[in-house]
Design a protein around this motif. Structure first.
Motif, PDB file in Angstrom:
ATOM      1  N   PHE A  94       0.813  -1.210   0.000  1.00  0.00           N
ATOM      2  CA  PHE A  94       0.000   0.000   0.000  1.00  0.00           C
ATOM      3  C   PHE A  94       0.849   1.263   0.000  1.00  0.00           C
ATOM      4  CE2 PHE A  94       0.256  -1.682   4.341  1.00  0.00           C
ATOM      5  CZ  PHE A  94       0.867  -0.625   5.012  1.00  0.00           C
ATOM      6  N   ARG A  95       2.151   1.153   0.252  1.00  0.00           N
ATOM      7  CA  ARG A  95       3.082   2.268   0.101  1.00  0.00           C
ATOM      8  C   ARG A  95       4.248   1.830  -0.774  1.00  0.00           C
ATOM      9  NH1 ARG A  95       2.652   2.854   6.016  1.00  0.00           N
ATOM     10  NH2 ARG A  95       1.118   4.484   6.469  1.00  0.00           N
ATOM     11  N   GLY A  96       4.720   2.726  -1.627  1.00  0.00           N
ATOM     12  CA  GLY A  96       5.866   2.367  -2.452  1.00  0.00           C
ATOM     13  C   GLY A  96       6.161   3.416  -3.492  1.00  0.00           C
ATOM     14  N   ASN A  97       7.134   3.139  -4.335  1.00  0.00           N
ATOM     15  CA  ASN A  97       7.475   4.035  -5.432  1.00  0.00           C
ATOM     16  C   ASN A  97       8.134   3.253  -6.554  1.00  0.00           C
ATOM     17  OD1 ASN A  97       9.987   4.265  -3.430  1.00  0.00           O
ATOM     18  ND2 ASN A  97      10.713   4.709  -5.491  1.00  0.00           N
ATOM     19  N   GLU A  98       7.954   3.745  -7.770  1.00  0.00           N
ATOM     20  CA  GLU A  98       8.588   3.177  -8.946  1.00  0.00           C
ATOM     21  C   GLU A  98       8.957   4.291  -9.912  1.00  0.00           C
ATOM     22  OE1 GLU A  98       6.878  -0.102 -11.007  1.00  0.00           O
ATOM     23  OE2 GLU A  98       6.317  -1.193  -9.163  1.00  0.00           O
ATOM     24  N   THR A  99       9.951   4.022 -10.756  1.00  0.00           N
ATOM     25  CA  THR A  99      10.339   4.952 -11.814  1.00  0.00           C
ATOM     26  C   THR A  99       9.857   4.417 -13.147  1.00  0.00           C
ATOM     27  OG1 THR A  99      12.341   5.573 -10.589  1.00  0.00           O
ATOM     28  CG2 THR A  99      12.275   6.127 -12.922  1.00  0.00           C
ATOM     29  N   VAL A 100       9.192   5.275 -13.923  1.00  0.00           N
ATOM     30  CA  VAL A 100       8.751   4.897 -15.262  1.00  0.00           C
ATOM     31  C   VAL A 100       9.320   5.916 -16.240  1.00  0.00           C
ATOM     32  CG1 VAL A 100       6.649   3.838 -14.372  1.00  0.00           C
ATOM     33  CG2 VAL A 100       6.595   6.231 -15.133  1.00  0.00           C
ATOM     34  N   MET A 101       9.420   5.531 -17.503  1.00  0.00           N
ATOM     35  CA  MET A 101       9.922   6.422 -18.531  1.00  0.00           C
ATOM     36  C   MET A 101       8.759   6.978 -19.342  1.00  0.00           C
ATOM     37  SD  MET A 101      13.115   6.402 -17.897  1.00  0.00           S
ATOM     38  CE  MET A 101      13.701   7.338 -19.315  1.00  0.00           C
ATOM     39  N   VAL A 102       8.708   8.290 -19.483  1.00  0.00           N
ATOM     40  CA  VAL A 102       7.689   8.968 -20.275  1.00  0.00           C
ATOM     41  C   VAL A 102       8.405   9.830 -21.305  1.00  0.00           C
ATOM     42  CG1 VAL A 102       5.706  10.522 -20.244  1.00  0.00           C
ATOM     43  CG2 VAL A 102       6.119   9.006 -18.299  1.00  0.00           C
ATOM     44  N   ASN A 103       8.335   9.419 -22.561  1.00  0.00           N
ATOM     45  CA  ASN A 103       9.049  10.136 -23.631  1.00  0.00           C
ATOM     46  C   ASN A 103      10.527  10.312 -23.294  1.00  0.00           C
ATOM     47  OD1 ASN A 103       6.641  10.270 -24.977  1.00  0.00           O
ATOM     48  ND2 ASN A 103       6.352  12.477 -24.723  1.00  0.00           N
ATOM     49  N   ASN A 104      11.124   9.219 -22.822  1.00  0.00           N
ATOM     50  CA  ASN A 104      12.550   9.174 -22.482  1.00  0.00           C
ATOM     51  C   ASN A 104      12.920  10.042 -21.285  1.00  0.00           C
ATOM     52  OD1 ASN A 104      13.211   7.398 -24.663  1.00  0.00           O
ATOM     53  ND2 ASN A 104      13.205   9.156 -26.063  1.00  0.00           N
ATOM     54  N   VAL A 105      11.921  10.447 -20.517  1.00  0.00           N
ATOM     55  CA  VAL A 105      12.167  11.217 -19.296  1.00  0.00           C
ATOM     56  C   VAL A 105      11.718  10.374 -18.103  1.00  0.00           C
ATOM     57  CG1 VAL A 105      11.597  13.288 -17.978  1.00  0.00           C
ATOM     58  CG2 VAL A 105      11.855  13.420 -20.466  1.00  0.00           C
ATOM     59  N   PRO A 106      12.588  10.169 -17.089  1.00  0.00           N
ATOM     60  CA  PRO A 106      12.184   9.382 -15.918  1.00  0.00           C
ATOM     61  C   PRO A 106      11.162  10.137 -15.073  1.00  0.00           C
ATOM     62  CG  PRO A 106      14.375  10.298 -15.582  1.00  0.00           C
ATOM     63  CD  PRO A 106      14.002  10.612 -17.001  1.00  0.00           C
ATOM     64  N   LEU A 107      10.145   9.405 -14.635  1.00  0.00           N
ATOM     65  CA  LEU A 107       9.116   9.973 -13.770  1.00  0.00           C
ATOM     66  C   LEU A 107       8.991   9.102 -12.537  1.00  0.00           C
ATOM     67  CD1 LEU A 107       6.708  11.953 -13.282  1.00  0.00           C
ATOM     68  CD2 LEU A 107       5.257  10.288 -14.451  1.00  0.00           C
ATOM     69  N   GLN A 108       9.220   9.697 -11.371  1.00  0.00           N
ATOM     70  CA  GLN A 108       9.047   8.991 -10.108  1.00  0.00           C
ATOM     71  C   GLN A 108       7.574   9.031  -9.709  1.00  0.00           C
ATOM     72  OE1 GLN A 108      10.853   7.403  -7.636  1.00  0.00           O
ATOM     73  NE2 GLN A 108      12.649   7.222  -8.959  1.00  0.00           N
ATOM     74  N   ILE A 109       7.008   7.873  -9.390  1.00  0.00           N
ATOM     75  CA  ILE A 109       5.624   7.781  -8.926  1.00  0.00           C
ATOM     76  C   ILE A 109       5.631   7.164  -7.531  1.00  0.00           C
ATOM     77  CG2 ILE A 109       3.342   6.797  -9.326  1.00  0.00           C
ATOM     78  CD1 ILE A 109       3.950   6.723 -12.283  1.00  0.00           C
ATOM     79  N   PHE A 110       5.103   7.903  -6.571  1.00  0.00           N
ATOM     80  CA  PHE A 110       4.984   7.431  -5.189  1.00  0.00           C
ATOM     81  C   PHE A 110       3.501   7.247  -4.865  1.00  0.00           C
ATOM     82  CE2 PHE A 110       8.793   9.917  -5.564  1.00  0.00           C
ATOM     83  CZ  PHE A 110       9.743   9.278  -4.790  1.00  0.00           C
ATOM     84  N   TRP A 111       3.194   6.305  -3.999  1.00  0.00           N
ATOM     85  CA  TRP A 111       1.800   6.107  -3.597  1.00  0.00           C
ATOM     86  C   TRP A 111       1.723   5.689  -2.141  1.00  0.00           C
ATOM     87  CZ3 TRP A 111       4.447   2.667  -6.705  1.00  0.00           C
ATOM     88  CH2 TRP A 111       4.583   1.359  -6.224  1.00  0.00           C
ATOM     89  N   ASP A 112       0.635   6.092  -1.511  1.00  0.00           N
ATOM     90  CA  ASP A 112       0.290   5.659  -0.159  1.00  0.00           C
ATOM     91  C   ASP A 112      -1.231   5.551  -0.102  1.00  0.00           C
ATOM     92  OD1 ASP A 112      -0.378   5.363   2.516  1.00  0.00           O
ATOM     93  OD2 ASP A 112       1.232   6.643   3.220  1.00  0.00           O
ATOM     94  N   VAL A 113      -1.748   4.323  -0.144  1.00  0.00           N
ATOM     95  CA  VAL A 113      -3.199   4.103  -0.152  1.00  0.00           C
ATOM     96  C   VAL A 113      -3.632   3.316   1.090  1.00  0.00           C
ATOM     97  CG1 VAL A 113      -3.411   4.277  -2.652  1.00  0.00           C
ATOM     98  CG2 VAL A 113      -2.922   2.051  -1.629  1.00  0.00           C
ATOM     99  N   HIS A 114      -2.897   3.500   2.177  1.00  0.00           N
ATOM    100  CA  HIS A 114      -3.207   2.811   3.431  1.00  0.00           C
ATOM    101  C   HIS A 114      -4.661   3.021   3.837  1.00  0.00           C
ATOM    102  CE1 HIS A 114      -3.649   2.724   7.840  1.00  0.00           C
ATOM    103  NE2 HIS A 114      -2.767   1.731   7.814  1.00  0.00           N
ATOM    104  N   ASP A 115      -5.139   4.278   3.767  1.00  0.00           N
ATOM    105  CA  ASP A 115      -6.484   4.581   4.243  1.00  0.00           C
ATOM    106  C   ASP A 115      -7.564   3.987   3.353  1.00  0.00           C
ATOM    107  OD1 ASP A 115      -5.321   5.872   6.306  1.00  0.00           O
ATOM    108  OD2 ASP A 115      -5.855   7.895   5.690  1.00  0.00           O
ATOM    109  N   TRP A 116      -7.268   3.763   2.087  1.00  0.00           N
ATOM    110  CA  TRP A 116      -8.250   3.099   1.220  1.00  0.00           C
ATOM    111  C   TRP A 116      -8.570   1.696   1.731  1.00  0.00           C
ATOM    112  CZ3 TRP A 116      -6.614   3.917  -4.607  1.00  0.00           C
ATOM    113  CH2 TRP A 116      -6.803   5.265  -4.946  1.00  0.00           C
TER     114      TRP A 116
END
Length: 296
Positions: free
Chosen positions: A223-245
């Motif tokens: 329910f908490r974490g982060n990953e890096t994805v590539m968008v048009n050759n640009v790295p994008l960090q995505i973090f999430w915390d959905v504990h309360d869901w």
């Protein structure tokens, strides 16, 4: 640890007739939920840099835009609030002038032909311009030529910088937003889909421009974490915390998502995406905070 929803207020200067407050929505059993988007810029007025906060708020009964210009070291502020209710056509075009630290500035706007969707911000056919010393220091909307003509001003050589964006949205299984990636100021569509009930384990997908970028299975454990994805050759960090869901009642807590272009120093894994920790070690200035409130 569940994260608390941030709140903020925008007080007016002493010359204003009343105080204006804009807060990120709280989920309660009474009243309609309020969606909001706040973009915080750094803009140069005369020879000084100021923080300009632009907040769009919308619920079933109201729709408004608030703009505040402030000089944090001196705590001088000015706020302009624009009512966007459809039945007030006469207020769709306007001008407000103010003075801050001895500098005169003007805010021009025109929403007479603006097109709206379910989002808090218009999608086209409008402008909002902040003008100082015959220069447009901040311009919102797509009617740029109309804004320059009406303000009788030229574009500023010091373009306003978007520092961060905060957004609160409501939904059941799907949340969508747009975020800036790269230096071309182009926004990309992000859709978050979740499945928290049913025979299988809860899971969540995050799509960028229609393609699945992150798929989280066994959400009870991730329910908490982060990953890096590539968008048009640009790295994008995505973090999430959905504990309360997962572990709170419907409407009693929000999911927090942070989108931040760039890479973590040393590609370290930070599993606690709060605003303070997520900003440490990431090589970029812009951050987008999305507060997603689940409804029944």
């Amino acid at each position: 640890m569940a994260l608390e929803a941030a709140t903020f207020s925008i007080p007016t200067s002493s010359s204003s007739s009343s105080n204006e407050k804009v807060s990120e929505p709280q989920t309660t059993s009474k009243g309609a939920p309020q969606c909001s988007v706040t973009c915080v810029y750094q803009a140069k007025l005369a020879d000084m840099y100021y923080i300009v906060s632009v907040t769009w708020c919308k619920n079933l009964t109201s729709h408004a835009l608030s703009i505040t210009v402030e000089n944090p070291p001196q705590e001088n502020r000015y706020t302009c609030k624009i009512d966007l209710k459809a039945w007030q056509f006469w207020g769709k075009k306007g001008l407000k002038s103010f003075e801050i630290d001895g500098t005169r500035a003007d805010i021009f706007w025109d929403f007479r032909q603006a097109k709206f969707t379910s989002a808090t911000e218009p999608c086209s056919d409008y402008y909002v311009a902040l003008v100082s010393n015959e220069e447009v220091v901040l311009l919102l909307g797509d009617l740029k030529k109309d804004a320059f003509k009406r303000a009788r001003s030229r574009p500023s050589l010091d373009e306003a910088t978007l520092l961060h964006k905060k957004e609160s949205v409501y939904g059941k299984k799907m949340f969508s937003t747009r975020t800036m990636v790269g230096t071309d100021h182009k926004e990309h569509e992000i859709v978050i889909e979740n499945s928290l009930s049913g025979p299988g384990d809860p899971e969540m997908n995050i799509r960028v421009d229609g393609a699945v970028a992150v798929r989280i299975m066994n959400l009870n454990w991730r329910f908490r974490g982060n990953e890096t994805v590539m968008v048009n050759n640009v790295p994008l960090q995505i973090f999430w915390d959905v504990h309360d869901w997962l572990f709170s009642g419907p409407g009693s807590g929000q999911g927090l998502f942070i989108f931040k272009p760039g890479k973590l120093d040393g590609e370290s894994n930070n599993s606690n995406p709060d605003e303070r920790n997520c900003s440490d070690g990431i090589i970029t200035e812009f951050s987008h905070f999305l507060y997603a409130w689940k409804t029944e």
